[in-house]
Design a protein around this motif. Structure first.
Motif, PDB file in Angstrom:
ATOM      1  N   PHE A 137       0.831  -1.239  -0.087  1.00  0.00           N
ATOM      2  CA  PHE A 137       0.012   0.248   0.039  1.00  0.00           C
ATOM      3  C   PHE A 137       0.824   1.271  -0.083  1.00  0.00           C
ATOM      4  CE2 PHE A 137      -2.591  -2.991   2.010  1.00  0.00           C
ATOM      5  CZ  PHE A 137      -3.520  -3.158   1.216  1.00  0.00           C
ATOM      6  N   PHE A 138       1.947   1.137   0.511  1.00  0.00           N
ATOM      7  CA  PHE A 138       2.967   2.377   0.628  1.00  0.00           C
ATOM      8  C   PHE A 138       4.226   2.305  -0.221  1.00  0.00           C
ATOM      9  CE2 PHE A 138       0.416   2.207   4.481  1.00  0.00           C
ATOM     10  CZ  PHE A 138      -0.080   3.446   4.576  1.00  0.00           C
ATOM     11  N   LYS A 139       4.630   3.401  -0.967  1.00  0.00           N
ATOM     12  CA  LYS A 139       5.833   3.343  -1.750  1.00  0.00           C
ATOM     13  C   LYS A 139       7.108   3.589  -0.650  1.00  0.00           C
ATOM     14  CE  LYS A 139       7.759   5.648  -5.819  1.00  0.00           C
ATOM     15  NZ  LYS A 139       7.426   4.929  -6.714  1.00  0.00           N
ATOM     16  N   ASN A 140       8.062   2.854  -0.854  1.00  0.00           N
ATOM     17  CA  ASN A 140       9.293   2.980   0.171  1.00  0.00           C
ATOM     18  C   ASN A 140      10.085   4.342  -0.213  1.00  0.00           C
ATOM     19  OD1 ASN A 140      10.794   1.987   2.124  1.00  0.00           O
ATOM     20  ND2 ASN A 140      12.230   1.074   0.654  1.00  0.00           N
ATOM     21  N   TYR A 141      10.262   5.115   0.691  1.00  0.00           N
ATOM     22  CA  TYR A 141      11.159   6.289   0.329  1.00  0.00           C
ATOM     23  C   TYR A 141      12.197   6.252   1.593  1.00  0.00           C
ATOM     24  CZ  TYR A 141       7.490   8.466  -2.212  1.00  0.00           C
ATOM     25  OH  TYR A 141       6.617   8.609  -3.307  1.00  0.00           O
ATOM     26  N   SER A 142      13.453   6.890   0.947  1.00  0.00           N
ATOM     27  CA  SER A 142      14.438   7.309   2.061  1.00  0.00           C
ATOM     28  C   SER A 142      14.326   8.352   2.221  1.00  0.00           C
ATOM     29  CB  SER A 142      15.813   6.756   1.468  1.00  0.00           C
ATOM     30  OG  SER A 142      16.197   5.404   1.113  1.00  0.00           O
ATOM     31  N   TYR A 143      15.021   9.064   3.401  1.00  0.00           N
ATOM     32  CA  TYR A 143      14.812  10.354   3.744  1.00  0.00           C
ATOM     33  C   TYR A 143      16.302  10.947   3.957  1.00  0.00           C
ATOM     34  CZ  TYR A 143      10.051   9.275   4.758  1.00  0.00           C
ATOM     35  OH  TYR A 143       8.850   9.248   4.594  1.00  0.00           O
ATOM     36  N   MET A 144      16.585  12.134   2.921  1.00  0.00           N
ATOM     37  CA  MET A 144      17.993  12.793   2.976  1.00  0.00           C
ATOM     38  C   MET A 144      17.837  14.035   3.816  1.00  0.00           C
ATOM     39  SD  MET A 144      19.464  14.636  -0.155  1.00  0.00           S
ATOM     40  CE  MET A 144      19.464  13.233  -1.140  1.00  0.00           C
ATOM     41  N   GLN A 145      18.676  14.194   4.831  1.00  0.00           N
ATOM     42  CA  GLN A 145      18.793  15.226   5.535  1.00  0.00           C
ATOM     43  C   GLN A 145      19.651  16.181   4.959  1.00  0.00           C
ATOM     44  OE1 GLN A 145      20.380  13.573   9.197  1.00  0.00           O
ATOM     45  NE2 GLN A 145      18.155  13.548  10.169  1.00  0.00           N
ATOM     46  N   VAL A 146      19.284  17.592   5.030  1.00  0.00           N
ATOM     47  CA  VAL A 146      19.894  18.739   4.320  1.00  0.00           C
ATOM     48  C   VAL A 146      19.982  19.949   5.319  1.00  0.00           C
ATOM     49  CG1 VAL A 146      20.082  20.400   2.572  1.00  0.00           C
ATOM     50  CG2 VAL A 146      19.033  18.106   2.013  1.00  0.00           C
ATOM     51  N   ASP A 170      13.318   5.512  -3.616  1.00  0.00           N
ATOM     52  CA  ASP A 170      14.432   4.405  -3.806  1.00  0.00           C
ATOM     53  C   ASP A 170      14.457   3.657  -5.073  1.00  0.00           C
ATOM     54  OD1 ASP A 170      15.206   4.690  -1.191  1.00  0.00           O
ATOM     55  OD2 ASP A 170      14.000   3.190  -0.330  1.00  0.00           O
ATOM     56  N   GLU A 171      13.376   3.528  -5.831  1.00  0.00           N
ATOM     57  CA  GLU A 171      13.348   2.866  -7.048  1.00  0.00           C
ATOM     58  C   GLU A 171      14.011   3.363  -8.352  1.00  0.00           C
ATOM     59  OE1 GLU A 171       9.238   1.691  -7.900  1.00  0.00           O
ATOM     60  OE2 GLU A 171       9.124   0.435  -6.153  1.00  0.00           O
ATOM     61  N   LYS A 172      13.631   4.860  -8.296  1.00  0.00           N
ATOM     62  CA  LYS A 172      14.305   5.787  -9.290  1.00  0.00           C
ATOM     63  C   LYS A 172      15.477   6.335  -8.790  1.00  0.00           C
ATOM     64  CE  LYS A 172       9.545   7.239 -11.033  1.00  0.00           C
ATOM     65  NZ  LYS A 172       8.566   8.233 -11.122  1.00  0.00           N
ATOM     66  N   LYS A 173      15.847   6.410  -7.657  1.00  0.00           N
ATOM     67  CA  LYS A 173      17.130   6.976  -7.158  1.00  0.00           C
ATOM     68  C   LYS A 173      17.095   8.507  -7.385  1.00  0.00           C
ATOM     69  CE  LYS A 173      18.828   3.127  -5.940  1.00  0.00           C
ATOM     70  NZ  LYS A 173      18.116   2.572  -4.695  1.00  0.00           N
TER      71      LYS A 173
END
Length: 195
Positions: A137-146, A170-173
């Protein structure tokens, strides 16, 4: 199964909180722009910082009245770009301990001499974290701290700074465009340079 829903709710809550957070604060108010030329600089040599600088410069060119120096031009004008610039933070495991006074201002001023812009927006993306949860149900994302600072020239005075997180697909980078649009819109609004 309950644990998955729990983590999904936590993730959704975190995203909603991040959406409402400020990503840029002026340090010199009231602010009146004294020029229009701006360059976005990666303060680290890692791929995350370079990608964030490229995406932010591209989106800021669409969102603001600033005349943005393309990243290709930045790379040609600055010797050995990207360079490591001592940034305004200490890494503290998963958190970033921010101290804007730690930035190497002499190096920032030196970079500006190569570019000749009115403003430098220097950013550091020291970490990308993954939630490790995949779901139907949910797309997997990483989180970038800026962490970022905006400097005005001549002089190299800091006129604004911010910390924020952006999602990385994560899939498309690649950084999620909506997140970068939110960041650039706030920067353009607060500097009175929104298109």
């Amino acid at each position: 199964m309950r644990q998955r829903y729990f983590w999904a709710l936590i993730l959704v809550g975190a995203v909603l909180i991040l959406e409402g957070c400020s990503t840029f604060q002026l340090t010199d108010e009231p602010f009146t722009p004294k020029g229009t030329k701006l360059a976005v600089i990666a303060g680290l040599t890692n791929p995350s910082s370079l990608q964030a600088a490229y995406d932010l410069a591209d989106e800021l060119g669409k969102t603001s009245q600033f005349k943005i120096a393309p990243q290709k031009q930045v790379a040609q004008a600055v010797p050995n770009y990207p360079q490591l610039i001592k940034g305004p933070y200490n890494s503290a495991y998963f958190e970033i301990d921010v101290d804007y006074a730690k930035t190497d201002l002499a190096q920032v001023r030196q970079l500006q001499k190569h570019l000749g812009t009115d403003y430098l927006y220097v950013l550091w993306a020291p970490s990308v974290t993954s939630n490790g949860q995949k779901s139907f149900f949910f797309k997997n994302y990483s989180y970038m701290q800026v962490i970022a600072q905006l400097f005005e020239f001549p002089g190299g005075k800091e006129v604004g700074h911010g910390t924020y997180m952006v999602r990385v697909d994560d899939e498309k980078k690649e950084i999620v465009p909506d997140d970068m649009q939110r960041v650039t819109k706030e920067l353009a609004e607060k500097t009175h340079m929104l298109k």
